[in-house]
Design an enzyme around this catalytic site. Structure first.
Site, short mmCIF file in Angstrom:
data_model
loop_
_atom_site.label_atom_id
_atom_site.label_comp_id
_atom_site.label_asym_id
_atom_site.label_seq_id
_atom_site.Cartn_x
_atom_site.Cartn_y
_atom_site.Cartn_z
N ASN A 139 0.87 -1.18 0.00
CA ASN A 139 0.00 0.00 0.00
C ASN A 139 0.90 1.22 0.00
O ASN A 139 1.56 1.52 0.99
CB ASN A 139 -0.88 -0.04 1.26
CG ASN A 139 -1.63 1.27 1.46
OD1 ASN A 139 -1.78 2.07 0.53
ND2 ASN A 139 -2.09 1.49 2.68
N TRP A 140 0.91 1.95 -1.10
CA TRP A 140 1.84 3.09 -1.22
C TRP A 140 1.32 4.37 -0.57
O TRP A 140 2.02 5.38 -0.57
CB TRP A 140 2.17 3.36 -2.69
CG TRP A 140 2.93 2.26 -3.36
CD1 TRP A 140 3.36 1.09 -2.80
CD2 TRP A 140 3.36 2.24 -4.72
NE1 TRP A 140 4.03 0.34 -3.74
CE2 TRP A 140 4.05 1.03 -4.93
CE3 TRP A 140 3.22 3.12 -5.79
CZ2 TRP A 140 4.60 0.68 -6.16
CZ3 TRP A 140 3.78 2.79 -7.01
CH2 TRP A 140 4.45 1.57 -7.20
N LYS A 141 0.08 4.31 -0.10
CA LYS A 141 -0.52 5.52 0.51
C LYS A 141 -0.32 6.72 -0.43
O LYS A 141 -0.47 6.59 -1.63
CB LYS A 141 0.08 5.78 1.90
CG LYS A 141 -0.05 4.58 2.81
CD LYS A 141 0.25 4.91 4.25
CE LYS A 141 0.17 3.65 5.09
NZ LYS A 141 0.35 3.88 6.50
N GLU A 159 -5.00 -5.10 10.56
CA GLU A 159 -3.95 -4.12 10.79
C GLU A 159 -4.20 -3.43 12.12
O GLU A 159 -4.98 -2.46 12.19
CB GLU A 159 -3.95 -3.08 9.67
CG GLU A 159 -3.71 -3.67 8.30
CD GLU A 159 -3.16 -2.62 7.34
OE1 GLU A 159 -2.08 -2.85 6.81
OE2 GLU A 159 -3.80 -1.58 7.18
N GLY A 212 3.08 1.87 10.75
CA GLY A 212 4.04 2.95 10.60
C GLY A 212 4.76 3.32 11.88
O GLY A 212 5.41 4.35 11.97
N GLU A 226 -6.45 4.60 8.13
CA GLU A 226 -6.29 6.05 7.90
C GLU A 226 -7.56 6.64 7.30
O GLU A 226 -7.91 7.78 7.59
CB GLU A 226 -5.06 6.30 7.01
CG GLU A 226 -3.79 6.11 7.82
CD GLU A 226 -2.60 5.63 7.02
OE1 GLU A 226 -2.60 5.72 5.78
OE2 GLU A 226 -1.64 5.14 7.66
N GLY A 233 5.40 1.08 4.54
CA GLY A 233 6.75 1.62 4.57
C GLY A 233 7.77 0.78 3.80
O GLY A 233 8.47 1.30 2.92
N SER A 245 3.99 -2.49 10.18
CA SER A 245 5.45 -2.54 10.32
C SER A 245 6.05 -3.88 9.90
O SER A 245 6.99 -4.38 10.52
CB SER A 245 5.87 -2.19 11.76
OG SER A 245 5.42 -0.88 12.08
N HIS A 254 -9.18 1.20 5.09
CA HIS A 254 -7.88 1.34 5.77
C HIS A 254 -8.07 2.23 7.00
O HIS A 254 -8.89 3.15 6.99
CB HIS A 254 -6.86 1.95 4.81
CG HIS A 254 -5.47 1.92 5.36
ND1 HIS A 254 -5.01 2.88 6.24
CD2 HIS A 254 -4.46 1.03 5.19
CE1 HIS A 254 -3.76 2.57 6.57
NE2 HIS A 254 -3.40 1.46 5.96
C1 PEP Z 1 -0.41 0.19 6.26
O1 PEP Z 1 -0.58 1.39 6.38
O2 PEP Z 1 -1.27 -0.50 5.69
C2 PEP Z 1 0.80 -0.39 6.85
C3 PEP Z 1 0.77 -1.66 7.15
O3 PEP Z 1 1.86 0.44 7.04
P1 PEP Z 1 3.36 0.03 7.54
O4 PEP Z 1 3.75 -1.21 6.83
O5 PEP Z 1 4.21 1.21 7.17
O6 PEP Z 1 3.26 -0.16 9.03
#
Ligand code: PEP
Length: 252
Positions: free
Chosen positions: A11-13, A169, A175, A99, A237, A215, A97
């Site tokens: 997921n590149w956000k 998640e 993150g 966010e 990330g 993460s 998601h």
């Molecule tokens: C995400 O936002 O879906 C995610 C898992 O982020 P990260 O891998 O950076 O924790």
């Protein structure tokens, strides 16, 4: 035991321009050419989707959007429809998601609407669930995730469910560098599978793929993937760099 094909999704956000999308896929695709053990998905921002589809053509990489609206078209400034994403060549879409839930008013009800629209239009939804840190600390993690699964997916049909990927998640792990331990993650994955079993029965529960997100890095993916109920990862990330994403994809 059901054989579920693992999925590693990036997921590149709100990262990467069109040019950066092309550069990334030029670097990634040769590294994963021989990967046969899992599905690979990348989810660029809307602006990068067409370039990603063009670059990924003929490769093992599928392209996902990060959100979708439930209406076919209309006066919904800033939104994108299922038809538009299909037209751009997407096969998957991330829905709900954390966010989107935290900053953009996404609710279980709108997640359900987006999910139904995606399914009706032929996109495969990657539906995200997960508790906040305060909810975990208050001992409410299972209740929160149960509510999310029931409300977002509980009214689908079993055949709808076969097209869905769930991403668990925990918000406190996204993150933050604070990955859930494989044990903590696996415990919630088993709980989600149990909820799916209660609603849809054994076959659906055995077949549904549940990804862990939070993460995930090249050095922790193998331990996570060794857990029975963890069927892959949703990564942000560490998915932004082709070498590190390739290393995660090659977790074996
Ligand atoms: C995400 O936002 O879906 C995610 C898992 O982020 P990260 O891998 O950076 O924790």
């Amino acid at each position: 035991m059901a054989q579920r094909r693992p999925v590693i999704a990036g997921n590149w956000k709100m990262f990467k321009t069109v040019a950066e999308t092309r550069t990334f896929l030029d670097a990634l695709i040769p590294q994963v050419r021989d990967v046969d053990h899992c599905d690979v998905v990348v989810a660029p921002p809307f602006t990068g989707l067409a370039a990603a589809v063009e670059k990924a053509a003929g490769s093992r990489v599928s392209v996902s959007a990060q959100n979708v609206h439930w209406e076919k078209e209309g006066a919904f400034t800033g939104e994108v429809s299922v038809g538009m994403l299909k037209d751009a060549g997407c096969t998957h879409v991330i829905i709900g998601h954390s966010e989107r839930r935290q900053y953009f008013g996404e609710t279980d009800e709108t997640v359900e609407k987006r999910t139904k629209a995606a399914l009706a239009g032929g996109l495969k939804p990657i539906v995200c669930v997960g508790e906040l840190l305060a909810e975990r600390d208050a001992g409410q993690a299972s209740d929160v995730v149960r509510r999310q699964v029931q409300k977002c997916l509980g009214r689908l049909t079993e055949s709808d469910l076969s097209l869905i990927i769930i991403a668990y998640e925990p918000v406190w792990a996204i993150g933050t560098g604070r990955t859930a331990t494989p044990e903590v993650a696996a415990e919630m994955h088993a709980e989600i599978r149990k909820i799916i079993r209660e609603i849809f029965g054994d076959a659906a529960a055995g077949a549904i793929r549940i990804l862990y997100g939070g993460s995930v890095k090249p050095d922790n993916i193998s331990a996570l993937m060794k857990k029975d109920d963890i069927d892959g990862a949703l990564v942000c990330g560490a998915s932004l760099d082709a070498k590190s994403f390739a290393a995660i994809i090659k977790y074996l």
